[in-house]
Design an enzyme around this catalytic site. Structure first.
Site, PDB file in Angstrom:
ATOM      1  N   HIS A 193      16.843  26.807  30.162  1.00  5.56           N
ATOM      2  CA  HIS A 193      16.272  25.853  31.106  1.00  5.56           C
ATOM      3  C   HIS A 193      17.363  24.808  31.342  1.00  5.56           C
ATOM      4  O   HIS A 193      17.883  24.226  30.394  1.00  5.56           O
ATOM      5  CB  HIS A 193      15.022  25.191  30.544  1.00  5.56           C
ATOM      6  CG  HIS A 193      14.034  26.171  29.968  1.00  5.56           C
ATOM      7  ND1 HIS A 193      13.300  27.022  30.742  1.00  5.56           N
ATOM      8  CD2 HIS A 193      13.684  26.436  28.683  1.00  5.56           C
ATOM      9  CE1 HIS A 193      12.533  27.774  29.961  1.00  5.56           C
ATOM     10  NE2 HIS A 193      12.750  27.435  28.703  1.00  5.56           N
ATOM     11  N   GLU A 243      14.324  32.074  34.424  1.00  4.39           N
ATOM     12  CA  GLU A 243      13.014  32.123  35.096  1.00  4.39           C
ATOM     13  C   GLU A 243      12.892  30.953  36.065  1.00  4.39           C
ATOM     14  O   GLU A 243      12.012  30.113  35.922  1.00  4.39           O
ATOM     15  CB  GLU A 243      11.859  32.174  34.078  1.00  4.39           C
ATOM     16  CG  GLU A 243      12.078  31.407  32.771  1.00  4.39           C
ATOM     17  CD  GLU A 243      11.628  29.957  32.859  1.00  4.39           C
ATOM     18  OE1 GLU A 243      10.984  29.584  33.855  1.00  4.39           O
ATOM     19  OE2 GLU A 243      11.941  29.202  31.929  1.00  4.39           O
TER      20      GLU A 243
END
Length: 420
Positions: free
Chosen positions: A336, A374
């Site tokens: 992330h 993602e």
């Protein structure tokens, strides 16, 4: 009319092919080693000879031999052995001592020479070299290259065993670094001398409100403020480093926490991370991440100037693992990322830090076979950056709070292609 699936596969193939053309400017003659030393390739006018200079001092002379060589493997012993024109032939480079005063090339300097070669000739899968007889420790260098995996000889009887084929894939995997010198991208630490083999595998277990998983025990966290990774990125001409988050002392706010706090209170970042708040909230957030064995919080810098924050996670014990088709593998890594400083945004820099995060994941544990992202499905820019970095789209899935595209780069593809 083309089907959507065919269109998507063609787009992915185009992105993977484009990687070979867009990562590094052609003919790069300069780089900075992770320890800050400058490596230059300088040639005189009207000659193919090039001197390798380390901080301005000559290390060796490179000379084009006028010959080419090809590393044929699967075709040996078949009718195609001498007609495999699809396998590229590359010029053979002779490595010479630079004069009477410098007859020897030590191992760290030899690695720096190979680094310079793969920076300049980054499109080549192999670089055939011959170590000249005027190098006094040529036998030691020959052994170093073979035993470390930096290069190999050809199994063909028609190619001399003096020809060493340096291999791009093994060089970027860190061949010739650990156990030989401390110049590599993974920076030395107090425990470096104990870390020549992967952390042993033994089962552990995680139970949280989001995850119940058996997984390997993870290594202890680094010291706060420890530099983990450094690499000069020719595409932007700067050094990128990853440093383990430093919360600072109780008396003051560290530069890391100050930047983290400022970035998360920026509307652009808050919209994605939803973590706006006080210094205390952010300090508690970082402490929580530091106490999670599955998450590595790092600060990213360009030439020492903070530019972003990332969390590198083990996916087996992360909620993303639930959505991976056929499940996560034991050493899959995820990430992330936020770029906090506006001046450090842009496609070239994004390519550099994303590929470097993947590089770090694969170097940190050789058992890591996949790096997975993602991003939000509607974030077209980062999806494109991911595809340009040789990732593919594994699936599209829904968290309770967003729709995401699962992007993935396998280890074999990352090192086989011209990505760094």
């Amino acid at each position: 009319m083309e089907s959507p699936v065919r269109t998507r596969l063609q787009a992915i193939q185009s992105a993977l092919t484009a990687v070979q053309a867009g990562s590094i400017p052609d003919g790069t003659n300069f780089l900075v080693l992770p320890d800050g030393k400058r490596v230059e390739m300088s040639g005189g006018p009207g000659t193919s000879d090039q001197h390798i200079l380390l901080d301005g001092k000559p290390v060796c002379l490179l000379r084009c031999s006028g010959r080419t060589a090809v590393l044929t493997l699967s075709g040996l012993g078949t009718p195609h052995e001498h007609t495999a024109n699809h396998i590229p032939q590359y010029p053979v480079i002779e490595v010479h001592a630079v004069g009477i005063s410098v007859q020897r090339i030590n191992l760290p300097n030899m690695w720096a020479v190979i680094y310079a070669l793969f920076t300049k000739y980054h499109e080549q899968e192999t670089i055939p070299i011959v170590l000249s007889a005027d190098i006094s420790n040529g036998a030691d260098l020959h052994s170093y290259i073979l035993r470390s995996g930096l290069g190999r000889t050809s199994p063909s009887r028609v190619i001399s065993q003096e020809h060493l084929f340096l291999m791009r894939a093994t060089f970027w995997q860190g061949a010739g670094q650990a156990g030989f010198h401390e110049l590599g991208w993974l920076r030395p630490s107090d425990s470096s001398c104990y870390a020549l083999s992967p952390f042993p595998s033994v089962q552990s277990f995680t139970r949280t409100p989001l995850v119940i998983a058996a997984h390997p025990l993870r290594p202890p966290k680094p010291k706060q403020g420890q530099v983990l990774y450094k690499r000069y990125c020719p595409i932007v001409g700067q050094m990128l480093d990853f440093t383990y988050f430093d919360l600072g002392s109780k008396e003051g706010v560290s530069a890391h926490l100050e930047a983290f706090h400022r970035w998360h209170n920026d509307e652009r970042i808050s919209k994605s991370w939803n973590e706006a708040g006080s210094f205390q909230k952010h300090a508690e957030y970082v402490k929580g991440v530091m106490n999670d064995p599955a998450v590595l919080p790092i600060m990213m810098s360009w030439d020492g100037e903070l530019m972003g924050y990332a969390e590198i996670v083990w996916l087996k014990e992360n909620q993303v693992g639930t959505y991976i088709p056929n499940g996560p593998k034991d050493w899959d890594r995820g990430m992330h990322v936020l770029v906090g400083e506006e001046k450090f945004r842009g496609s070239d820099r994004a390519q550099a830090w994303l590929r470097s995060i993947h590089h770090y994941c694969f170097l940190a544990d050789p058992r890591t076979e996949r790096a997975i992202g993602e991003p939000r499905a509607d974030n077209a820019a980062i999806v494109k950056v991911s595809l340009d970095a040789a990732m593919h789209i594994e699936t599209v899935f829904d968290f309770p709070y967003k729709r995401s595209v699962m992007t993935c780069v396998p280890r074999e593809r990352f090192f086989k292609m011209d990505i760094l």
